[in-house]
Design a protein around this motif. Structure first.
Motif, PDB file in Angstrom:
ATOM      1  N   PRO A  81       0.790  -1.208  -0.212  1.00 51.03           N
ATOM      2  CA  PRO A  81       0.010  -0.011   0.044  1.00 51.03           C
ATOM      3  C   PRO A  81       0.788   1.217  -0.249  1.00 51.03           C
ATOM      4  N   ILE A  82       0.018   2.613  -0.623  1.00 47.17           N
ATOM      5  CA  ILE A  82       0.940   3.281  -0.447  1.00 47.17           C
ATOM      6  C   ILE A  82      -0.133   4.883  -0.237  1.00 47.17           C
ATOM      7  N   VAL A  83       0.350   5.348   0.998  1.00 47.16           N
ATOM      8  CA  VAL A  83       0.554   6.729   1.449  1.00 47.16           C
ATOM      9  C   VAL A  83       0.452   7.354   0.812  1.00 47.16           C
ATOM     10  N   GLY A  84       0.126   9.134   0.532  1.00 48.30           N
ATOM     11  CA  GLY A  84       0.071  10.354   0.011  1.00 48.30           C
ATOM     12  C   GLY A  84      -0.322  11.471  -0.028  1.00 48.30           C
ATOM     13  N   GLU A  85       0.136  12.930  -0.399  1.00 49.86           N
ATOM     14  CA  GLU A  85      -1.084  13.556  -0.143  1.00 49.86           C
ATOM     15  C   GLU A  85      -1.627  13.610  -1.107  1.00 49.86           C
ATOM     16  N   GLU A  86      -0.976  13.619  -2.680  1.00 52.29           N
ATOM     17  CA  GLU A  86      -2.186  13.651  -3.201  1.00 52.29           C
ATOM     18  C   GLU A  86      -3.134  12.739  -3.890  1.00 52.29           C
ATOM     19  N   GLU A  87      -4.404  12.946  -4.331  1.00 58.22           N
ATOM     20  CA  GLU A  87      -5.774  11.721  -4.497  1.00 58.22           C
ATOM     21  C   GLU A  87      -4.716  10.375  -5.880  1.00 58.22           C
ATOM     22  N   GLY A  88      -5.395   9.084  -5.417  1.00 55.75           N
ATOM     23  CA  GLY A  88      -4.588   8.114  -5.751  1.00 55.75           C
ATOM     24  C   GLY A  88      -3.657   7.275  -5.494  1.00 55.75           C
ATOM     25  N   ALA A  89      -4.023   7.640  -3.422  1.00 58.80           N
ATOM     26  CA  ALA A  89      -3.011   7.047  -2.696  1.00 58.80           C
ATOM     27  C   ALA A  89      -4.052   7.278  -1.339  1.00 58.80           C
ATOM     28  N   LEU A  90      -4.009   6.367  -0.472  1.00 63.44           N
ATOM     29  CA  LEU A  90      -4.348   6.194   1.515  1.00 63.44           C
ATOM     30  C   LEU A  90      -4.112   7.706   1.687  1.00 63.44           C
ATOM     31  N   LYS A  91      -4.643   8.250   2.515  1.00 62.37           N
ATOM     32  CA  LYS A  91      -3.972   8.737   3.260  1.00 62.37           C
ATOM     33  C   LYS A  91      -3.802   8.323   5.151  1.00 62.37           C
ATOM     34  N   GLU A  92      -4.139   7.231   4.693  1.00 66.00           N
ATOM     35  CA  GLU A  92      -3.229   6.896   6.616  1.00 66.00           C
ATOM     36  C   GLU A  92      -2.510   5.411   5.676  1.00 66.00           C
ATOM     37  N   VAL A  93      -1.350   5.943   7.967  1.00 67.51           N
ATOM     38  CA  VAL A  93      -0.759   4.535   7.334  1.00 67.51           C
ATOM     39  C   VAL A  93      -0.829   3.175   8.163  1.00 67.51           C
ATOM     40  N   PRO A  94      -1.143   2.158   7.255  1.00 68.83           N
ATOM     41  CA  PRO A  94      -1.508   0.996   7.695  1.00 68.83           C
ATOM     42  C   PRO A  94      -0.852   0.644   9.058  1.00 68.83           C
ATOM     43  N   GLU A  95      -1.192  -0.095  10.135  1.00 75.98           N
ATOM     44  CA  GLU A  95      -0.335  -0.093  11.751  1.00 75.98           C
ATOM     45  C   GLU A  95      -0.260  -1.840  11.448  1.00 75.98           C
ATOM     46  N   SER A  96      -0.144  -2.633  10.859  1.00 72.65           N
ATOM     47  CA  SER A  96       0.464  -3.261   9.970  1.00 72.65           C
ATOM     48  C   SER A  96       0.891  -3.710   9.070  1.00 72.65           C
ATOM     49  N   GLY A  97       2.286  -4.519   8.315  1.00 74.17           N
ATOM     50  CA  GLY A  97       2.393  -4.958   7.285  1.00 74.17           C
ATOM     51  C   GLY A  97       3.500  -3.879   6.347  1.00 74.17           C
ATOM     52  N   PRO A  98       4.132  -3.721   5.692  1.00 75.90           N
ATOM     53  CA  PRO A  98       4.926  -3.085   4.987  1.00 75.90           C
ATOM     54  C   PRO A  98       3.436  -1.905   4.116  1.00 75.90           C
ATOM     55  N   ALA A  99       4.537  -0.648   3.990  1.00 71.18           N
ATOM     56  CA  ALA A  99       3.681   0.178   3.628  1.00 71.18           C
ATOM     57  C   ALA A  99       4.810   1.529   3.090  1.00 71.18           C
ATOM     58  N   TRP A 100       3.967   2.531   2.388  1.00 73.52           N
ATOM     59  CA  TRP A 100       4.978   3.760   1.465  1.00 73.52           C
ATOM     60  C   TRP A 100       4.250   4.853   1.441  1.00 73.52           C
ATOM     61  N   ILE A 101       5.367   5.881   2.221  1.00 74.53           N
ATOM     62  CA  ILE A 101       4.640   7.160   2.564  1.00 74.53           C
ATOM     63  C   ILE A 101       5.091   8.343   1.278  1.00 74.53           C
ATOM     64  N   VAL A 102       4.934   8.591   0.636  1.00 76.65           N
ATOM     65  CA  VAL A 102       5.399   9.748  -0.517  1.00 76.65           C
ATOM     66  C   VAL A 102       4.326  11.052  -0.305  1.00 76.65           C
ATOM     67  N   ASP A 103       5.023  12.465  -0.178  1.00 75.70           N
ATOM     68  CA  ASP A 103       4.931  13.578  -0.434  1.00 75.70           C
ATOM     69  C   ASP A 103       5.311  14.047  -1.258  1.00 75.70           C
ATOM     70  N   PRO A 104       4.988  14.265  -3.144  1.00 74.28           N
ATOM     71  CA  PRO A 104       5.545  14.634  -4.786  1.00 74.28           C
ATOM     72  C   PRO A 104       6.318  16.098  -4.233  1.00 74.28           C
ATOM     73  N   ILE A 105       5.457  16.502  -3.703  1.00 75.12           N
ATOM     74  CA  ILE A 105       6.433  18.112  -3.401  1.00 75.12           C
ATOM     75  C   ILE A 105       6.113  18.670  -2.152  1.00 75.12           C
ATOM     76  N   ASP A 106       7.070  19.075  -1.549  1.00 78.27           N
ATOM     77  CA  ASP A 106       6.708  18.875  -0.079  1.00 78.27           C
ATOM     78  C   ASP A 106       7.662  20.361  -0.041  1.00 78.27           C
ATOM     79  N   GLY A 107       6.670  21.101   0.219  1.00 76.20           N
ATOM     80  CA  GLY A 107       7.128  22.990  -0.272  1.00 76.20           C
ATOM     81  C   GLY A 107       6.275  23.493  -0.992  1.00 76.20           C
ATOM     82  N   THR A 108       4.862  23.558  -1.721  1.00 78.24           N
ATOM     83  CA  THR A 108       4.363  23.354  -2.784  1.00 78.24           C
ATOM     84  C   THR A 108       4.434  25.124  -3.120  1.00 78.24           C
ATOM     85  N   ASN A 109       3.750  25.857  -1.973  1.00 74.88           N
ATOM     86  CA  ASN A 109       4.296  27.229  -2.189  1.00 74.88           C
ATOM     87  C   ASN A 109       5.932  27.710  -2.132  1.00 74.88           C
TER      88      ASN A 109
END
Length: 267
Positions: free
Chosen positions: A68-96
């Motif tokens: 599973p992949i958690v990310g800021e934009e649409e098309g990704a989960l918004k919460e980190v799974p409690e168990s198992g592997p996952a990935w957390i993505v911010d494609p552009i941190d500092g968009t402003n």
């Protein structure tokens, strides 16, 4: 940080994914962008954010198609799974910053297992800096990272990080007040992952907020700090997790004073 706490394969993929996403962002930096508002006037997104996230996701799924992949934009989960592997993505941190043509932005990717990071990378293409944890220790480019050894709050530099929205400006004012009355100086860069990375390099002695923070804004930077010898807790002083309220990150030596400052935001 011991090698046992890092999954070398996932750390390598995190680095590759962050670099690939950052390359997408770099290609359109300081070009004519169409900017959309999401949840407020200062919460903005561009098509480049979406394209960079998709590039990161494709890179991760090439290696780990079922994770599973958690990310800021649409098309990704918004919460980190409690168990198992996952990935957390911010494609552009500092968009402003990105939209304004300011170089303080980057792509963050963290690999987690059971909610705990096992590898992370943050690539800042306009600064030519890549931060990573794993396959071996924490680095900026080829330079090993270590937090500052400053133990005097009155010469320490601290960042009131993340963003207090318009209905929380009294807390923003309180945060800055606490920093300037307790510490030597204050910085703010508008890019949370970069601010956390700067604690890991020793450029800042600490960063703090009293808010609950999205995982994509924080997990990679938190792992950088811990791997570099720093401390990250919640407002209670307990070990910070992706679902904690408040984030207090320091070199360890000034942590008690920084924790007191964060607790004082709400009086």
């Amino acid at each position: 940080m011991s090698d046992a706490e890092v999954d070398a394969d996932r750390a390598t993929v995190a680095l590759r994914a962050a670099k690939n996403g950052a390359a997408v962002a770099a290609d359109s930096f300081r070009t004519d962008l169409t900017v959309e508002a999401k949840n407020g006037k200062t919460d903005v997104v561009t098509q480049v954010d979406r394209d960079a996230q998709q590039t990161v996701i494709e890179t991760v799924r090439d290696a780990y198609p079922e994770d599973p992949i958690v990310g800021e934009e649409e098309g990704a989960l918004k919460e980190v799974p409690e168990s198992g592997p996952a990935w957390i993505v911010d494609p552009i941190d500092g968009t402003n910053n990105y939209v304004d043509g300011t170089r303080a932005f980057g792509t963050a990717v963290a690999a987690v297992v059971d909610g705990e990071p096992v590898g992370a990378a943050f690539d800042c293409p306009a600064l030519s800096d890549t931060y990573r944890v794993g396959p071996k220790g924490p680095f900026r480019n080829d330079e090993p990272l270590s937090v500052s050894d400053c133990n005097d709050p009155e010469v320490a530099t601290v960042c009131p990080t993340f963003w207090w929205d318009f209905d929380q400006r009294d807390r923003y004012a309180a945060a800055t007040r606490e920093v300037v009355k307790r510490f030597g100086d204050m910085r703010r860069f508008g890019c949370a992952q970069l601010e956390l990375a700067m604690v890991a390099t020793g450029a800042l002695e600490g960063a703090m907020t009293d808010m609950a923070i999205n995982s994509w804004d924080s997990v990679a930077g938190v792992q950088l700090i811990r791997a570099a010898g720093g401390v990250v807790t919640d407002l209670e002083g307990d070990r910070w997790r992706h679902d904690s309220t408040g984030l207090v990150a320091s070199n360890g030596a000034i942590h008690d004073e920084l924790l007191a400052a964060a607790r004082a935001i709400e009086g």
